[in-house]
Enzyme design. Structure first.
Site, PDB file in Angstrom:
ATOM      1  CB  CYS A  52      -0.958   0.001   1.184  1.00 21.73           C
ATOM      2  SG  CYS A  52      -0.141   0.288   2.743  1.00 21.73           S
TER       3      CYS A  52
ATOM      4  CB  CYS B  86       0.265   4.388   4.346  1.00 22.78           C
ATOM      5  SG  CYS B  86      -0.439   2.825   4.844  1.00 22.78           S
TER       6      CYS B  86
END
Length: 144
Positions: A53, A55
């Site tokens: 992902c 993040c």
């Protein structure tokens, strides 16, 4: 899943793995490697549960590597498992995170086999890298 898809995913995550291994993190890719590491682990260990992902890419991996490279006090060991890629290794490592919900990316600081500090995804997502580094370095200063 098709073999082509699996190969694509393996190739896609190579730089994501290297970002941590290039900074000295040991990658544990099987449940057996996790068990072997945890049986002999002494002192403190930072575990990064890696993820594909955004993040993880923009926050978790850079914060973890920079905290380890820049802080005076650092863990004795730094290891990583990759959620969604090395599923058995990730599941086995999460067994050691007693009381913590599965979260990726996430970071755990262990003393022996005990989690003394945990940073789940919701403390990574929406925070800037410096905040996450401060969170980690405060834990290093307290426990390492």
């Amino acid at each position: 899943m098709s073999m082509a898809y699996e190969e694509y995913m393996r190739q896609l995550v190579v730089p994501m793995r290297r970002e941590l291994t290039g900074a000295g993190f040991e990658e544990l890719t099987t449940a057996e490697e996790v068990e072997n590491f945890m049986e002999k682990a002494e002192g403190t260990t930072l575990v990064v549960v890696n993820s594909v992902c955004g993040c993880a890419a923009g926050l978790a991996r850079p914060a973890a590597t920079q905290a380890v490279l820049q802080n005076d006090k650092t863990p004795d060991n730094t290891v990583t498992v990759f959620a969604g890629q090395d599923k058995e290794a990730t599941a086995k490592m999460r067994e050691y995170f007693t009381g913590q919900e599965p979260s990726s990316p996430s970071m755990a600081l262990l003393k022996g086999k005990e989690v003394v500090h945990f940073i789940p995804r919701h403390e990574i997502e929406g925070h800037d890298m410096e905040e996450i580094m401060k969170n980690l370095t405060a834990a290093f200063d307290a426990h390492c």
